[in-house]
Design an enzyme around this catalytic site. Structure first.
Site, PDB file in Angstrom:
ATOM      1  N   SER A 178     -61.223  -0.009  20.431  1.00  0.00           N
ATOM      2  CA  SER A 178     -61.914   0.998  21.219  1.00  0.00           C
ATOM      3  C   SER A 178     -63.351   1.290  20.809  1.00  0.00           C
ATOM      4  CB  SER A 178     -61.117   2.307  21.215  1.00  0.00           C
ATOM      5  OG  SER A 178     -59.967   2.183  22.019  1.00  0.00           O
ATOM      6  N   SER A 214     -61.978   2.636  24.374  1.00  0.00           N
ATOM      7  CA  SER A 214     -61.927   3.959  24.957  1.00  0.00           C
ATOM      8  C   SER A 214     -63.109   4.841  24.552  1.00  0.00           C
ATOM      9  CB  SER A 214     -60.621   4.655  24.540  1.00  0.00           C
ATOM     10  OG  SER A 214     -60.584   4.847  23.123  1.00  0.00           O
ATOM     11  N   LYS A 242     -67.061  11.627  20.441  1.00  0.00           N
ATOM     12  CA  LYS A 242     -66.018  11.307  21.427  1.00  0.00           C
ATOM     13  C   LYS A 242     -65.090  12.502  21.588  1.00  0.00           C
ATOM     14  CE  LYS A 242     -62.546   7.607  22.099  1.00  0.00           C
ATOM     15  NZ  LYS A 242     -62.045   6.349  21.488  1.00  0.00           N
TER      16      LYS A 242
END
Length: 410
Positions: A148, A124, A47
């Site tokens: 997330s 996210s 990420k």
């Protein structure tokens, strides 16, 4: 293999056909892992909150990308995975500064959820979940502050978890709320998910999980399609362990008060972390994320103090109910993934209901593993096991064994 060597001599052209929009434009590179190790032959993504030496960290926002220097040091988890033989294949999209669980990004778009293309991937850790679901990599690093990783794992039909708070280092990683942030990963199969856990999680002893709880107040927050699957998981555990149906929270409406405590405490924390940069750099955010920063800016110290006091009560209650050996079965999200064209009102409703579920682990600092299942219509949903602090490895072992058993019985 040192980070400097990897960056200077072992960065190759990006070779993945990113047909789902999972990777950020500045994250298209490859770093081969060690020649041998427990993860040799596996490919992973990170990420775009995780620092990788020699490559920019964008945190889902072009203004962050422009205003922060290129890291000279990699996040420790990235290094561990490379040293274990896994190859890094790039950096994946995140919702802006990780301040969303929906999965869209005002600047870079919405990755495709391969398990349900007409629906959002969740965020996210949107790009990480999308890349794993599309089999562009075997696993991907994510983060989980308020849901997330657990939410996109549920939406995309992959494995994911929130680790015990503080168990894995979040240094050299762009923060959202340092008092809630956790480093995590997602994987598309149980075996890989467990192998990564064996590498990343500290070997600090093996927790013995001896009882199972079914919090019916958490189950009631989820859509009807979750109910038979959660019950099936509970029944499978109940055949081996003593079990109990119970209410995790107190009276009616208490879970909404827990959500509000999480929202206020985390927003205050986020503004303390990023307020000075936002005020000076004046970054452009998408409307939904901007609204959250506007709210965060206006959380008073007194409101935050009251939220922290509530968090202490929640933490004590949840940890006391679980004890040192309990595991709770719960939905990973409140619904299947929303449609990509869902209205703002629909999205806000799902978000609030889901946060009443996900805030439990966040407020209590506990690990939660999300296992992938499907509805009768074939849509992905996640069912979770919530365990005591530090029981991450044991929880993963229990979840993967249980899931395999249930799949074999079908």
């Amino acid at each position: 293999m040192s980070t400097a060597q990897a960056t200077a001599t072992r960065t190759n052209a990006f070779e993945i056909n990113d047909h789902v929009g999972a990777f950020v434009p500045h994250g298209r590179f490859t770093l081969p892992g060690a020649a041998s190790g427990p993860l040799a032959g596996l490919h992973f993504a990170a990420k775009d909150l995780f620092d990788v030496a020699g490559h920019p960290t964008g945190a889902g926002n072009p203004d962050w990308l422009r205003s922060h220097p290129i890291p000279t040091r990699s996040n420790a988890l990235v290094e561990q995975l490379l040293q274990a033989g896994a190859t890094l294949v790039g950096k994946t999209l995140t919702d802006e500064l990780a301040y969303s669980i929906h999965g869209d990004n005002h600047h870079y778009g919405t990755p495709v959820n391969s398990a349900a293309p007409e629906r959002v991937p969740g965020g996210s850790s949107s790009g990480s979940a999308a890349a794993v679901a599309a089999r562009l990599c075997d696993f991907a690093l994510g983060t989980d502050t308020g849901g997330s990783t657990r939410v996109p794992a549920s939406y995309c039909g992959v494995w994911g978890l929130r680790t015990s708070f503080g168990l894995l280092s979040t240094a050299s990683m762009a923060p959202l709320c340092p008092s809630f942030d956790t480093a995590t990963w997602l994987a598309h199969d149980a075996g890989t998910f467990e192998r990564v856990g064996q590498v990343l999680l500290p070997k600090t002893g093996s927790a013995q999980l001896r009882k199972v709880l079914l919090p019916f107040d958490l189950l009631e927050l989820a859509e009807a399609d979750f109910h038979p699957v959660v019950q099936r998981v509970y029944d499978a555990l109940r055949s081996e362990l003593p079990g109990e149906h119970m209410r995790l929270s107190g009276d009616e409406g208490e879970l909404e008060r827990w959500r509000q405590a999480y929202t206020h405490a985390s927003a205050f924390d986020a503004w303390q972390c990023h307020g000075a940069w936002i005020s000076s750099a004046r970054p452009v955010f998408g409307p939904a994320v901007q609204a959250r920063w506007d709210m965060a800016q206006n959380i008073s110290a007194e409101t935050a103090r009251a939220a922290r006091e509530k968090q202490d009560l929640v933490r004590h209650r949840v940890r006391s109910l679980l004890g040192a050996d309990g595991v709770a079965v719960m939905p990973s999200a409140s619904s299947v993934a929303p449609l990509r064209d869902a209205s703002a009102a629909e999205i806000d409703q799902v978000r609030a209901r889901t946060f009443r579920l996900t805030c439990v682990a966040g407020l209590a600092g506990l690990p939660q593993v999300s296992m992938p299942f499907t509805t009768p219509a074939g849509l992905p949903i996640g069912v979770s096991l919530l365990g005591p602090a530090g029981s991450d490895l044991a929880l993963i072992g229990l979840a993967t064994r249980l899931w395999r058993s249930l799949q074999a019985a079908q």
